[in-house]
Design a protein around this motif. Structure first.
Motif, PDB file in Angstrom:
ATOM      1  N   GLU A  20      27.258  71.860 -35.629  1.00 57.11           N
ATOM      2  CA  GLU A  20      27.568  70.742 -36.538  1.00 57.11           C
ATOM      3  C   GLU A  20      28.385  69.784 -35.673  1.00 57.11           C
ATOM      4  N   LEU A  21      29.100  70.164 -34.613  1.00 58.53           N
ATOM      5  CA  LEU A  21      29.878  69.293 -33.785  1.00 58.53           C
ATOM      6  C   LEU A  21      28.943  68.376 -33.127  1.00 58.53           C
ATOM      7  N   ILE A  22      27.753  68.812 -32.638  1.00 63.22           N
ATOM      8  CA  ILE A  22      27.002  68.169 -31.851  1.00 63.22           C
ATOM      9  C   ILE A  22      26.060  67.186 -32.787  1.00 63.22           C
ATOM     10  N   LYS A  23      25.754  67.416 -33.951  1.00 60.28           N
ATOM     11  CA  LYS A  23      25.167  66.929 -34.930  1.00 60.28           C
ATOM     12  C   LYS A  23      26.091  65.663 -35.330  1.00 60.28           C
ATOM     13  N   GLN A  24      27.262  65.669 -35.434  1.00 67.23           N
ATOM     14  CA  GLN A  24      28.149  64.596 -35.903  1.00 67.23           C
ATOM     15  C   GLN A  24      28.092  63.419 -34.709  1.00 67.23           C
ATOM     16  N   ASP A  25      27.954  63.847 -33.243  1.00 62.00           N
ATOM     17  CA  ASP A  25      27.733  63.186 -32.228  1.00 62.00           C
ATOM     18  C   ASP A  25      26.769  62.211 -32.113  1.00 62.00           C
ATOM     19  N   ALA A  26      25.312  63.271 -32.490  1.00 67.18           N
ATOM     20  CA  ALA A  26      24.256  62.795 -32.602  1.00 67.18           C
ATOM     21  C   ALA A  26      24.124  61.686 -33.762  1.00 67.18           C
ATOM     22  N   GLU A  27      24.868  61.724 -34.934  1.00 69.34           N
ATOM     23  CA  GLU A  27      24.555  60.805 -35.930  1.00 69.34           C
ATOM     24  C   GLU A  27      25.325  59.523 -35.457  1.00 69.34           C
ATOM     25  N   LYS A  28      26.445  59.554 -34.541  1.00 65.14           N
ATOM     26  CA  LYS A  28      26.973  58.405 -34.186  1.00 65.14           C
ATOM     27  C   LYS A  28      26.288  57.740 -33.122  1.00 65.14           C
ATOM     28  N   LEU A  29      25.373  58.392 -32.303  1.00 69.39           N
ATOM     29  CA  LEU A  29      24.359  57.721 -31.549  1.00 69.39           C
ATOM     30  C   LEU A  29      23.261  57.040 -32.102  1.00 69.39           C
TER      31      LEU A  29
END
Length: 339
Positions: A186-195
């Motif tokens: 979930e944390l990595i998904k949030q970073d991926a959405e920013k990217l």
């Protein structure tokens, strides 16, 4: 010339085993390589290479090569091959020289990376100072280019050092802890959405009760590399699916995209360090060329396997399968989340 003469002419150690795993015959190279004064019948390779090492081959009769280290400090690869009815060939190769050269390469990369880290930090520091002092537009553009490229070089150095630590078997961290993979994803998904900056649709299909024993920073690197790659190589409007589930008593992480895909001829090599399918695109995306090499070594450290399926202009699926012995289950969790 009989079969024993042929076997004695081979550079590898050959043990002929019966159906009980006992040695019936050994060639001359086996007498030289293995750490015993004399091989005797009714011995098993377990007494020579270790019980755990021999069990890897013997328990499932798999014809896979494994690596190990003998008590005489020689490094080996070994495998089991079916030979006629109720007999097996146990083949052992001495890779001590190859292992020594590999360690020299790893040490060289690690040492050079350490030496480059300090001057690069100094360069970046001075660039930051100059950016605040020099306001000329042309000068600012040059300094920003220096800052961008030095940051990219620093990322390469950090990943080289991380990769060197993964490759160093003798110093590899082995104390696993319970990792809440659903929360990590979930944390990595949030970073991926920013990217992504809104260019992709993300879907999570997560078994929230499924926890993994592992090394947190390594698993974070594994999952983030694969997810960020999906973002970088999937044009807008793209769709990326992140899955974490249990299948046949194994934990499975899967990342699916509808991106540019990978030609079949590249798939076997894309986990090599600095291997690039499209050099121009990889440089433009800011990649280091080390991400999938790190993925491969993290999976090795966790006794896991990677399967890649891809079609050009249709997308890719990266599937990581973790063994049952690393699986744990959380209490009081929703079994499955799909969003």
């Amino acid at each position: 010339m009989n079969i024993q003469q042929l076997a004695n002419a081979l550079p590898d150690a050959i043990l002929l085993l019966n159906n009980n795993g006992e040695i019936i015959w050994a060639n001359q190279q086996a007498q030289t390589l293995l750490p015993v004064k004399k091989l005797t019948k009714a011995q098993t390779p377990a007494a020579l290479i270790g019980k755990e090492a021999f069990a890897k081959s013997w328990s499932n009769k798999a014809e896979d090569f494994f690596e190990g280290k003998l008590s005489n400090h020689k490094y080996i690869t070994y495998c089991l091959k079916k030979y006629e009815q109720n007999h097996y060939l146990f083949i052992i190769q001495d890779i001590s020289r190859t292992h020594h050269l590999e360690r020299m390469r790893q040490d060289f990369v690690a040492n050079v990376s350490h030496e480059l880290r300090t001057p690069l930090t100094v360069i970046r520091g001075f660039v930051e100072i100059l950016l605040t002092k020099l306001k000329n537009k042309q000068t600012q553009e040059i300094l920003l280019q220096i800052e961008q490229q030095s940051k990219r070089m620093q990322n390469i150095i950090e990943e080289l050092l991380f990769l060197a630590s993964l490759e160093n078997i003798e110093h590899r961290e082995t104390n696993y802890e319970s990792i809440e993979v659903p929360h990590l994803l979930e944390l990595i998904k949030q970073d991926a959405e920013k990217l992504s900056q809104g260019r992709h649709q993300f879907m999570l299909e997560i078994d929230t009760s499924l926890i993994l024993l592992g090394v947190r920073n390594e698993l974070y690197s594994l999952f983030s590399n694969l997810i960020f790659n999906a973002v970088n190589y999937t044009p807008a409007p793209g769709k990326i699916i992140i899955r974490w589930f249990l299948k046949e008593n194994q934990a499975v992480f899967e990342i699916v995209d509808n991106g540019i895909g990978i030609e079949k001829k590249h798939i076997d090599r894309i986990t090599e360090r600095f291997y690039r399918v499209d050099k121009a695109r990889s440089s433009a995306s800011g990649g280091t060329g080390l991400g999938l090499a790190i993925v491969k070594h993290v999976l090795i450290h966790h006794q896991a396997k990677l399967v890649i399926k891809s079609k050009l202009q249709q997308g890719s699926t990266f599937t990581c399968t973790f063994p049952e012995k690393l699986i744990q289950f959380a209490k009081n969790k929703n079994h499955f989340v799909n969003n």
